[in-house]
Design a protein around this motif. Structure first.
Motif, PDB file in Angstrom:
ATOM      1  N   LEU A  63      28.231  44.830  36.504  1.00  0.00           N
ATOM      2  CA  LEU A  63      28.768  45.740  37.510  1.00  0.00           C
ATOM      3  C   LEU A  63      27.650  46.412  38.302  1.00  0.00           C
ATOM      4  CD1 LEU A  63      31.164  47.112  38.805  1.00  0.00           C
ATOM      5  CD2 LEU A  63      31.267  48.704  36.883  1.00  0.00           C
ATOM      6  N   TYR A  89      25.961  43.820  40.626  1.00  0.00           N
ATOM      7  CA  TYR A  89      26.808  43.527  41.777  1.00  0.00           C
ATOM      8  C   TYR A  89      26.783  44.676  42.774  1.00  0.00           C
ATOM      9  CZ  TYR A  89      31.033  43.199  44.584  1.00  0.00           C
ATOM     10  OH  TYR A  89      31.908  43.190  45.637  1.00  0.00           O
ATOM     11  N   ALA A  90      26.980  45.908  42.271  1.00  0.00           N
ATOM     12  CA  ALA A  90      27.073  47.052  43.170  1.00  0.00           C
ATOM     13  C   ALA A  90      25.770  47.277  43.928  1.00  0.00           C
ATOM     14  CB  ALA A  90      27.444  48.306  42.373  1.00  0.00           C
ATOM     15  N   CYS A 126      34.039  46.606  43.847  1.00  0.00           N
ATOM     16  CA  CYS A 126      33.926  47.678  42.856  1.00  0.00           C
ATOM     17  C   CYS A 126      35.312  48.140  42.404  1.00  0.00           C
ATOM     18  CB  CYS A 126      33.135  48.840  43.439  1.00  0.00           C
ATOM     19  SG  CYS A 126      31.370  48.496  43.667  1.00  0.00           S
ATOM     20  N   ARG A 127      36.265  48.185  43.329  1.00  0.00           N
ATOM     21  CA  ARG A 127      37.641  48.537  42.942  1.00  0.00           C
ATOM     22  C   ARG A 127      38.215  47.485  41.990  1.00  0.00           C
ATOM     23  NH1 ARG A 127      40.613  52.148  46.883  1.00  0.00           N
ATOM     24  NH2 ARG A 127      42.479  51.186  46.000  1.00  0.00           N
ATOM     25  N   SER A 177      37.525  54.056  46.501  1.00  0.00           N
ATOM     26  CA  SER A 177      36.502  53.013  46.637  1.00  0.00           C
ATOM     27  C   SER A 177      35.121  53.568  46.313  1.00  0.00           C
ATOM     28  CB  SER A 177      36.521  52.450  48.061  1.00  0.00           C
ATOM     29  OG  SER A 177      37.794  51.924  48.386  1.00  0.00           O
ATOM     30  N   ALA A 202      34.736  54.274  42.618  1.00  0.00           N
ATOM     31  CA  ALA A 202      34.480  53.042  41.865  1.00  0.00           C
ATOM     32  C   ALA A 202      33.010  52.641  41.985  1.00  0.00           C
ATOM     33  CB  ALA A 202      35.385  51.923  42.380  1.00  0.00           C
ATOM     34  N   LEU A 203      32.419  52.816  43.160  1.00  0.00           N
ATOM     35  CA  LEU A 203      30.987  52.536  43.329  1.00  0.00           C
ATOM     36  C   LEU A 203      30.150  53.483  42.473  1.00  0.00           C
ATOM     37  CD1 LEU A 203      28.588  51.169  44.724  1.00  0.00           C
ATOM     38  CD2 LEU A 203      28.874  52.798  46.608  1.00  0.00           C
ATOM     39  N   ALA A 238      30.168  52.360  38.951  1.00  0.00           N
ATOM     40  CA  ALA A 238      29.285  51.215  38.715  1.00  0.00           C
ATOM     41  C   ALA A 238      27.843  51.648  38.532  1.00  0.00           C
ATOM     42  CB  ALA A 238      29.400  50.233  39.881  1.00  0.00           C
TER      43      ALA A 238
END
Length: 457
Positions: A65, A68-69, A96-97, A141, A144-145, A148
Protein backbone atom coordinates in the motif's frame (compact mmCIF):
# COMPACT_ATOMS: atom_id res chain seq x y z
CA UNK A 1 -29.12 9.20 18.89
CA UNK A 2 -29.91 5.57 18.56
CA UNK A 3 -33.21 4.44 20.06
CA UNK A 4 -32.95 1.93 22.88
CA UNK A 5 -35.60 -0.47 24.07
CA UNK A 6 -35.91 -2.26 27.32
CA UNK A 7 -38.30 -4.97 26.05
CA UNK A 8 -39.77 -6.38 22.89
CA UNK A 9 -42.44 -4.44 21.03
CA UNK A 10 -46.03 -5.60 21.03
CA UNK A 11 -48.72 -5.93 18.42
CA UNK A 12 -51.19 -3.29 17.43
CA UNK A 13 -51.07 0.18 18.88
CA UNK A 14 -50.75 -0.85 22.48
CA UNK A 15 -48.31 -2.55 24.73
CA UNK A 16 -49.77 -6.00 24.41
CA UNK A 17 -49.78 -6.63 28.14
CA UNK A 18 -49.96 -10.15 29.43
CA UNK A 19 -47.98 -12.89 31.12
CA UNK A 20 -46.48 -14.04 27.83
CA UNK A 21 -45.38 -10.66 26.69
CA UNK A 22 -42.37 -10.16 28.91
CA UNK A 23 -39.05 -8.93 27.75
CA UNK A 24 -36.63 -11.57 26.55
CA UNK A 25 -33.96 -11.33 29.24
CA UNK A 26 -30.75 -13.27 28.71
CA UNK A 27 -30.07 -16.02 31.19
CA UNK A 28 -26.56 -15.30 32.43
CA UNK A 29 -26.41 -18.62 34.22
CA UNK A 30 -26.86 -20.43 30.93
CA UNK A 31 -23.80 -18.82 29.45
CA UNK A 32 -20.70 -20.92 29.06
CA UNK A 33 -18.31 -20.57 31.99
CA UNK A 34 -14.60 -21.01 31.35
CA UNK A 35 -12.52 -23.05 33.72
CA UNK A 36 -9.45 -20.87 33.18
CA UNK A 37 -9.34 -17.10 33.69
CA UNK A 38 -8.88 -14.89 30.67
CA UNK A 39 -5.21 -14.23 31.40
CA UNK A 40 -4.32 -17.94 31.25
CA UNK A 41 -6.39 -18.94 28.24
CA UNK A 42 -5.50 -15.90 26.09
CA UNK A 43 -2.51 -17.56 24.31
CA UNK A 44 -4.77 -20.40 23.13
CA UNK A 45 -7.85 -18.41 22.09
CA UNK A 46 -8.74 -18.07 18.44
CA UNK A 47 -9.07 -14.31 18.88
CA UNK A 48 -5.41 -14.01 19.91
CA UNK A 49 -4.24 -15.97 16.88
CA UNK A 50 -6.46 -13.92 14.56
CA UNK A 51 -5.03 -10.71 15.97
CA UNK A 52 -1.51 -12.05 15.55
CA UNK A 53 -2.36 -12.97 11.96
CA UNK A 54 -3.63 -9.44 11.39
CA UNK A 55 -0.37 -7.95 12.66
CA UNK A 56 1.81 -10.33 10.64
CA UNK A 57 -0.21 -9.75 7.48
CA UNK A 58 -0.11 -6.02 8.07
CA UNK A 59 3.56 -5.75 7.09
CA UNK A 60 3.29 -7.04 3.49
CA UNK A 61 0.02 -5.19 3.05
CA UNK A 62 1.61 -2.01 4.39
CA UNK A 63 4.59 -2.36 2.06
CA UNK A 64 2.35 -2.84 -0.98
CA UNK A 65 0.00 0.00 0.00
CA UNK A 66 2.80 2.44 0.88
CA UNK A 67 4.71 1.65 -2.31
CA UNK A 68 1.63 2.13 -4.44
CA UNK A 69 0.59 5.36 -2.74
CA UNK A 70 4.03 6.99 -2.80
CA UNK A 71 4.73 5.94 -6.40
CA UNK A 72 1.38 6.99 -7.85
CA UNK A 73 1.07 10.23 -5.91
CA UNK A 74 4.64 11.18 -6.78
CA UNK A 75 3.93 10.42 -10.42
CA UNK A 76 0.75 12.48 -10.35
CA UNK A 77 2.47 15.37 -8.57
CA UNK A 78 5.32 15.29 -11.06
CA UNK A 79 2.89 15.40 -13.98
CA UNK A 80 0.90 18.34 -12.59
CA UNK A 81 2.82 20.60 -14.95
CA UNK A 82 0.83 18.85 -17.66
CA UNK A 83 -2.85 18.02 -17.90
CA UNK A 84 -2.14 14.34 -17.17
CA UNK A 85 -1.14 14.96 -13.57
CA UNK A 86 -4.66 15.60 -12.31
CA UNK A 87 -6.29 12.38 -13.63
CA UNK A 88 -3.24 10.37 -12.54
CA UNK A 89 -3.55 11.80 -9.03
CA UNK A 90 -7.28 11.06 -9.03
CA UNK A 91 -6.57 7.50 -10.14
CA UNK A 92 -4.06 7.13 -7.30
CA UNK A 93 -6.69 8.25 -4.80
CA UNK A 94 -9.22 5.81 -6.23
CA UNK A 95 -6.66 3.03 -5.86
CA UNK A 96 -6.15 4.02 -2.22
CA UNK A 97 -9.93 3.82 -1.71
CA UNK A 98 -9.83 0.32 -3.19
CA UNK A 99 -7.05 -0.70 -0.80
CA UNK A 100 -9.13 0.83 1.99
CA UNK A 101 -12.04 -1.44 1.08
CA UNK A 102 -9.73 -4.47 1.31
CA UNK A 103 -8.43 -3.25 4.66
CA UNK A 104 -11.97 -3.00 6.00
CA UNK A 105 -12.58 -6.58 4.89
CA UNK A 106 -9.34 -7.71 6.58
CA UNK A 107 -10.24 -5.87 9.80
CA UNK A 108 -13.75 -7.36 9.73
CA UNK A 109 -12.48 -10.90 9.22
CA UNK A 110 -9.55 -10.92 11.68
CA UNK A 111 -10.46 -8.25 14.24
CA UNK A 112 -14.25 -8.44 14.07
CA UNK A 113 -14.31 -4.68 13.43
CA UNK A 114 -17.45 -3.54 11.62
CA UNK A 115 -16.71 -0.32 9.75
CA UNK A 116 -19.17 1.19 7.31
CA UNK A 117 -18.23 2.30 3.83
CA UNK A 118 -17.16 5.94 3.50
CA UNK A 119 -19.37 8.46 1.80
CA UNK A 120 -19.69 7.84 -1.96
CA UNK A 121 -18.41 10.23 -4.58
CA UNK A 122 -20.77 13.13 -5.20
CA UNK A 123 -20.50 14.00 -8.88
CA UNK A 124 -21.91 17.31 -10.05
CA UNK A 125 -22.08 16.14 -13.66
CA UNK A 126 -21.02 13.44 -16.07
CA UNK A 127 -17.77 12.61 -17.73
CA UNK A 128 -14.11 12.27 -16.77
CA UNK A 129 -13.75 15.84 -15.53
CA UNK A 130 -16.74 15.53 -13.19
CA UNK A 131 -15.43 12.19 -11.89
CA UNK A 132 -11.93 13.62 -11.36
CA UNK A 133 -13.31 16.61 -9.49
CA UNK A 134 -15.47 14.39 -7.29
CA UNK A 135 -12.47 12.20 -6.39
CA UNK A 136 -10.25 15.17 -5.55
CA UNK A 137 -12.99 16.82 -3.46
CA UNK A 138 -13.81 13.66 -1.52
CA UNK A 139 -12.43 13.66 2.00
CA UNK A 140 -12.62 9.86 2.06
CA UNK A 141 -10.10 9.66 -0.80
CA UNK A 142 -7.53 11.77 1.05
CA UNK A 143 -8.11 9.88 4.29
CA UNK A 144 -7.41 6.63 2.44
CA UNK A 145 -4.15 8.15 1.16
CA UNK A 146 -3.24 9.23 4.69
CA UNK A 147 -3.95 5.70 5.91
CA UNK A 148 -1.58 4.30 3.28
CA UNK A 149 1.20 6.58 4.52
CA UNK A 150 0.60 6.16 8.27
CA UNK A 151 -0.13 2.44 8.31
CA UNK A 152 3.27 1.39 6.93
CA UNK A 153 5.55 2.58 9.78
CA UNK A 154 3.03 1.37 12.33
CA UNK A 155 2.87 -2.03 10.60
CA UNK A 156 6.66 -2.32 10.78
CA UNK A 157 6.69 -1.46 14.48
CA UNK A 158 3.81 -3.76 15.43
CA UNK A 159 5.24 -6.61 13.32
CA UNK A 160 8.63 -6.40 15.08
CA UNK A 161 7.10 -6.16 18.56
CA UNK A 162 4.67 -9.02 17.99
CA UNK A 163 7.24 -11.37 16.43
CA UNK A 164 9.88 -10.66 19.09
CA UNK A 165 7.57 -11.16 22.06
CA UNK A 166 5.72 -14.14 20.59
CA UNK A 167 8.82 -16.04 19.46
CA UNK A 168 10.82 -15.20 22.60
CA UNK A 169 7.98 -16.21 24.92
CA UNK A 170 7.32 -19.58 23.31
CA UNK A 171 11.02 -20.40 22.84
CA UNK A 172 11.81 -19.72 26.51
CA UNK A 173 8.70 -21.54 27.68
CA UNK A 174 9.74 -24.67 25.77
CA UNK A 175 13.44 -24.32 26.68
CA UNK A 176 13.41 -27.44 28.90
CA UNK A 177 12.46 -29.45 25.80
CA UNK A 178 15.29 -28.32 23.54
CA UNK A 179 18.15 -27.07 25.75
CA UNK A 180 20.03 -30.34 24.99
CA UNK A 181 20.76 -28.95 21.53
CA UNK A 182 23.49 -26.69 22.97
CA UNK A 183 25.76 -29.31 24.59
CA UNK A 184 25.24 -31.78 21.78
CA UNK A 185 25.64 -29.52 18.73
CA UNK A 186 26.93 -26.13 19.89
CA UNK A 187 29.59 -27.23 22.40
CA UNK A 188 28.15 -25.16 25.29
CA UNK A 189 25.99 -25.91 28.29
CA UNK A 190 22.94 -23.89 27.21
CA UNK A 191 21.81 -20.39 26.30
CA UNK A 192 24.63 -17.94 27.00
CA UNK A 193 23.28 -15.32 29.39
CA UNK A 194 26.39 -13.11 29.29
CA UNK A 195 30.20 -13.42 29.19
CA UNK A 196 33.15 -13.54 26.81
CA UNK A 197 35.73 -16.03 25.61
CA UNK A 198 37.27 -16.38 29.07
CA UNK A 199 34.26 -16.43 31.33
CA UNK A 200 30.63 -17.11 30.35
CA UNK A 201 27.42 -17.87 32.19
CA UNK A 202 25.06 -20.40 30.64
CA UNK A 203 21.52 -21.39 31.55
CA UNK A 204 22.28 -25.06 31.98
CA UNK A 205 21.33 -26.28 35.48
CA UNK A 206 17.79 -27.35 36.47
CA UNK A 207 17.11 -24.20 38.50
CA UNK A 208 18.16 -21.87 35.68
CA UNK A 209 16.21 -23.91 33.14
CA UNK A 210 13.09 -23.72 35.33
CA UNK A 211 13.46 -19.95 35.81
CA UNK A 212 13.90 -19.53 32.04
CA UNK A 213 10.70 -21.48 31.40
CA UNK A 214 8.83 -19.36 33.96
CA UNK A 215 10.04 -16.16 32.28
CA UNK A 216 8.88 -17.62 28.98
CA UNK A 217 5.51 -18.41 30.53
CA UNK A 218 5.11 -14.80 31.65
CA UNK A 219 6.04 -13.51 28.21
CA UNK A 220 3.70 -16.01 26.56
CA UNK A 221 0.80 -14.92 28.77
CA UNK A 222 1.57 -11.23 28.23
CA UNK A 223 2.08 -11.36 24.46
CA UNK A 224 -1.62 -11.71 23.46
CA UNK A 225 -2.42 -8.58 25.46
CA UNK A 226 0.49 -6.73 23.89
CA UNK A 227 -0.74 -7.76 20.44
CA UNK A 228 -4.26 -6.73 21.42
CA UNK A 229 -2.96 -3.30 22.39
CA UNK A 230 -1.22 -3.04 19.01
CA UNK A 231 -4.38 -3.98 17.14
CA UNK A 232 -6.28 -1.36 19.13
CA UNK A 233 -4.27 1.26 17.29
CA UNK A 234 -5.10 -0.52 14.02
CA UNK A 235 -8.78 -0.38 14.92
CA UNK A 236 -8.53 3.36 15.50
CA UNK A 237 -6.74 3.87 12.16
CA UNK A 238 -9.22 1.77 10.18
CA UNK A 239 -12.27 3.28 11.87
CA UNK A 240 -11.03 6.86 11.74
CA UNK A 241 -9.48 6.96 8.26
CA UNK A 242 -11.29 4.29 6.24
CA UNK A 243 -14.81 4.56 7.64
CA UNK A 244 -17.44 7.25 7.16
CA UNK A 245 -16.61 10.62 8.63
CA UNK A 246 -18.58 11.94 11.58
CA UNK A 247 -20.11 14.60 9.37
CA UNK A 248 -21.26 12.15 6.71
CA UNK A 249 -22.64 9.79 9.36
CA UNK A 250 -24.58 12.70 10.82
CA UNK A 251 -25.90 13.60 7.36
CA UNK A 252 -27.11 10.01 6.86
CA UNK A 253 -28.75 10.07 10.28
CA UNK A 254 -30.48 13.36 9.53
CA UNK A 255 -31.68 12.07 6.17
CA UNK A 256 -33.13 9.02 7.90
CA UNK A 257 -34.76 11.18 10.57
CA UNK A 258 -36.19 13.43 7.87
CA UNK A 259 -37.77 10.41 6.21
CA UNK A 260 -39.30 9.35 9.53
CA UNK A 261 -40.66 12.86 10.12
CA UNK A 262 -42.14 13.02 6.63
CA UNK A 263 -43.77 9.59 7.02
CA UNK A 264 -45.13 10.54 10.45
CA UNK A 265 -46.55 13.80 9.14
CA UNK A 266 -48.14 11.99 6.19
CA UNK A 267 -49.66 9.41 8.53
CA UNK A 268 -51.05 12.18 10.75
CA UNK A 269 -52.60 13.92 7.75
CA UNK A 270 -54.20 10.66 6.62
CA UNK A 271 -55.56 10.11 10.13
CA UNK A 272 -57.00 13.63 10.26
CA UNK A 273 -58.57 13.22 6.81
CA UNK A 274 -60.05 9.85 7.80
CA UNK A 275 -61.42 11.23 11.07
CA UNK A 276 -62.98 14.19 9.28
CA UNK A 277 -64.44 12.04 6.51
CA UNK A 278 -65.81 9.31 8.74
CA UNK A 279 -66.80 11.53 11.67
CA UNK A 280 -67.66 15.22 11.56
CA UNK A 281 -68.08 15.39 7.77
CA UNK A 282 -70.52 12.47 7.70
CA UNK A 283 -72.49 13.96 10.59
CA UNK A 284 -72.65 17.37 8.89
CA UNK A 285 -73.90 15.78 5.65
CA UNK A 286 -76.61 13.93 7.58
CA UNK A 287 -77.39 17.15 9.44
CA UNK A 288 -77.87 19.06 6.17
CA UNK A 289 -80.22 16.34 4.89
CA UNK A 290 -82.23 16.37 8.14
CA UNK A 291 -82.55 20.15 8.05
CA UNK A 292 -83.69 19.99 4.41
CA UNK A 293 -86.40 17.47 5.32
CA UNK A 294 -87.43 19.57 8.31
CA UNK A 295 -87.75 22.63 6.07
CA UNK A 296 -90.03 20.72 3.72
CA UNK A 297 -92.23 19.47 6.61
CA UNK A 298 -92.35 22.82 8.39
CA UNK A 299 -95.60 23.90 6.71
CA UNK A 300 -97.26 20.44 6.56
CA UNK A 301 -96.28 18.96 9.94
CA UNK A 302 -94.74 21.50 12.36
CA UNK A 303 -94.42 18.90 15.13
CA UNK A 304 -92.41 16.49 12.98
CA UNK A 305 -90.31 19.41 11.73
CA UNK A 306 -89.59 20.52 15.32
CA UNK A 307 -88.65 16.96 16.27
CA UNK A 308 -86.26 16.75 13.30
CA UNK A 309 -84.71 20.13 14.20
CA UNK A 310 -84.23 18.87 17.76
CA UNK A 311 -82.47 15.76 16.46
CA UNK A 312 -80.35 17.95 14.19
CA UNK A 313 -79.40 20.05 17.23
CA UNK A 314 -78.11 16.90 18.94
CA UNK A 315 -76.12 16.00 15.82
CA UNK A 316 -74.58 19.49 15.84
CA UNK A 317 -73.42 19.01 19.43
CA UNK A 318 -71.93 15.62 18.59
CA UNK A 319 -70.15 17.01 15.53
CA UNK A 320 -68.75 19.92 17.58
CA UNK A 321 -67.43 17.48 20.20
CA UNK A 322 -65.77 15.39 17.52
CA UNK A 323 -64.19 18.52 16.04
CA UNK A 324 -62.91 19.52 19.49
CA UNK A 325 -61.41 16.05 20.00
CA UNK A 326 -59.83 16.22 16.55
CA UNK A 327 -58.38 19.68 17.24
CA UNK A 328 -57.06 18.42 20.57
CA UNK A 329 -55.39 15.55 18.73
CA UNK A 330 -53.70 17.95 16.32
CA UNK A 331 -52.44 20.39 18.95
CA UNK A 332 -54.40 21.17 22.11
CA UNK A 333 -54.99 24.83 22.89
CA UNK A 334 -54.27 24.25 26.58
CA UNK A 335 -50.74 23.16 25.69
CA UNK A 336 -50.08 26.38 23.79
CA UNK A 337 -51.68 28.60 26.42
CA UNK A 338 -50.64 26.99 29.72
CA UNK A 339 -47.85 24.49 28.99
CA UNK A 340 -47.20 20.84 29.79
CA UNK A 341 -48.43 20.83 33.37
CA UNK A 342 -51.99 21.83 32.52
CA UNK A 343 -52.07 19.86 29.25
CA UNK A 344 -50.89 16.62 30.88
CA UNK A 345 -53.31 17.09 33.76
CA UNK A 346 -56.11 17.37 31.21
CA UNK A 347 -54.98 14.15 29.50
CA UNK A 348 -54.67 12.36 32.85
CA UNK A 349 -58.23 13.33 33.80
CA UNK A 350 -59.52 11.35 30.81
CA UNK A 351 -57.58 8.19 31.73
CA UNK A 352 -59.63 5.29 33.11
CA UNK A 353 -57.30 4.90 36.14
CA UNK A 354 -56.22 7.54 38.67
CA UNK A 355 -53.08 9.28 37.43
CA UNK A 356 -50.68 11.39 39.48
CA UNK A 357 -49.04 14.14 37.41
CA UNK A 358 -45.91 15.96 38.57
CA UNK A 359 -44.21 18.45 36.24
CA UNK A 360 -41.03 20.06 37.59
CA UNK A 361 -40.01 22.60 34.94
CA UNK A 362 -38.80 26.13 35.65
CA UNK A 363 -39.34 27.14 32.02
CA UNK A 364 -40.96 25.73 28.91
CA UNK A 365 -38.99 23.69 26.35
CA UNK A 366 -39.04 24.31 22.62
CA UNK A 367 -42.61 24.19 21.22
CA UNK A 368 -41.87 21.18 18.98
CA UNK A 369 -40.33 19.25 21.89
CA UNK A 370 -43.25 20.23 24.11
CA UNK A 371 -45.70 18.88 21.54
CA UNK A 372 -43.82 15.57 21.19
CA UNK A 373 -43.70 15.19 24.98
CA UNK A 374 -47.46 15.80 25.21
CA UNK A 375 -48.36 13.26 22.54
CA UNK A 376 -45.92 10.72 24.01
CA UNK A 377 -47.60 10.88 27.42
CA UNK A 378 -51.05 10.88 25.79
CA UNK A 379 -50.23 7.71 23.83
CA UNK A 380 -48.80 5.96 26.88
CA UNK A 381 -51.84 6.82 29.03
CA UNK A 382 -54.16 5.52 26.32
CA UNK A 383 -52.22 2.25 26.34
CA UNK A 384 -52.56 2.05 30.13
CA UNK A 385 -56.33 2.56 29.84
CA UNK A 386 -56.71 -0.13 27.19
CA UNK A 387 -54.20 -2.83 28.09
CA UNK A 388 -52.51 -2.58 31.48
CA UNK A 389 -55.29 -3.54 33.92
CA UNK A 390 -53.62 -1.12 36.31
CA UNK A 391 -55.14 0.44 39.43
CA UNK A 392 -53.04 3.62 39.35
CA UNK A 393 -50.45 5.40 37.22
CA UNK A 394 -48.05 8.30 37.51
CA UNK A 395 -46.51 10.83 35.12
CA UNK A 396 -43.29 12.63 36.07
CA UNK A 397 -41.65 15.30 33.91
CA UNK A 398 -38.38 17.04 34.75
CA UNK A 399 -35.31 18.62 33.20
CA UNK A 400 -31.75 17.30 33.43
CA UNK A 401 -29.22 19.74 31.97
CA UNK A 402 -30.17 20.10 28.29
CA UNK A 403 -32.56 17.12 28.20
CA UNK A 404 -36.27 16.83 28.93
CA UNK A 405 -37.20 13.58 30.68
CA UNK A 406 -40.63 12.14 31.22
CA UNK A 407 -41.59 8.89 32.90
CA UNK A 408 -44.92 7.08 32.88
CA UNK A 409 -45.40 4.22 35.35
CA UNK A 410 -48.30 1.96 36.21
CA UNK A 411 -48.94 -0.98 38.57
CA UNK A 412 -50.51 -3.18 35.92
CA UNK A 413 -49.70 -6.70 34.79
CA UNK A 414 -46.52 -5.70 32.97
CA UNK A 415 -45.04 -7.81 30.20
CA UNK A 416 -45.13 -4.92 27.75
CA UNK A 417 -44.49 -6.29 24.29
CA UNK A 418 -43.05 -3.64 21.95
CA UNK A 419 -42.82 -5.41 18.60
CA UNK A 420 -45.82 -3.74 17.01
CA UNK A 421 -46.54 -0.33 15.58
CA UNK A 422 -47.63 1.47 18.78
CA UNK A 423 -44.45 1.91 20.75
CA UNK A 424 -42.40 1.43 17.59
CA UNK A 425 -43.99 4.51 16.04
CA UNK A 426 -43.54 6.37 19.31
CA UNK A 427 -39.86 5.45 19.41
CA UNK A 428 -39.37 6.54 15.80
CA UNK A 429 -40.96 9.92 16.53
CA UNK A 430 -38.58 10.44 19.46
CA UNK A 431 -35.60 9.19 17.49
CA UNK A 432 -36.31 11.75 14.76
CA UNK A 433 -35.42 14.51 17.23
CA UNK A 434 -32.48 12.67 18.87
CA UNK A 435 -34.69 11.27 21.60
CA UNK A 436 -34.60 7.94 23.42
CA UNK A 437 -37.37 5.59 24.54
CA UNK A 438 -36.70 3.08 27.33
CA UNK A 439 -39.24 0.43 28.32
CA UNK A 440 -38.95 -1.62 31.51
CA UNK A 441 -41.90 -3.98 31.88
CA UNK A 442 -41.22 -7.35 33.53
CA UNK A 443 -44.00 -9.91 33.56
CA UNK A 444 -46.27 -9.18 36.51
CA UNK A 445 -45.42 -5.49 36.50
CA UNK A 446 -44.86 -2.74 37.18
CA UNK A 447 -44.25 -1.02 33.84
CA UNK A 448 -41.97 1.99 33.56
CA UNK A 449 -41.57 3.86 30.27
CA UNK A 450 -38.98 6.65 30.17
CA UNK A 451 -38.61 9.10 27.30
CA UNK A 452 -35.70 11.47 26.89
CA UNK A 453 -35.83 14.47 24.56
CA UNK A 454 -33.54 17.40 23.79
CA UNK A 455 -34.56 20.58 25.57
CA UNK A 456 -34.07 22.70 22.46
CA UNK A 457 -34.22 21.57 18.85
Amino acid sequence: MATQYGSQYGQGHGYGYGPSGGAGYRDEGAERRHLLPAGLRAPFEARSWRELGYVLLGLPVGIALFTYAVTMVSLGAGLLVTFLGIPVLAGALVGCRGFGALERVRARGLLGLEVGDPEPLRMSGRGVLAWTGAVLRSGASWRALLYAVVQFPWAVFSFVVAVVFWSLGWSLLTYPLWFWVFPMWAGQGGIQLFGDDHHSVYLDNPFEITVTALVGLLLTLATPWIVRALTTVDRVLVHGLLGPSRLSARVVELESDRGVVVDTAAADLRRIERDLHDGAQARLVALAMDLGLAKEKLAEDPRAAARMVDEAHGEVKTALQELRDLARGIHPAVLTDRGLDAALSSVASRCTVPVRVEVDLAERPAPAIEGIAYFTVSELLQNISKHSRARSAAVDVWRSEDRLLLQVTDDGTGGADTAGSGLAGLAERLDAVDGVLLVDSPAGGPTRVTAELPWRR
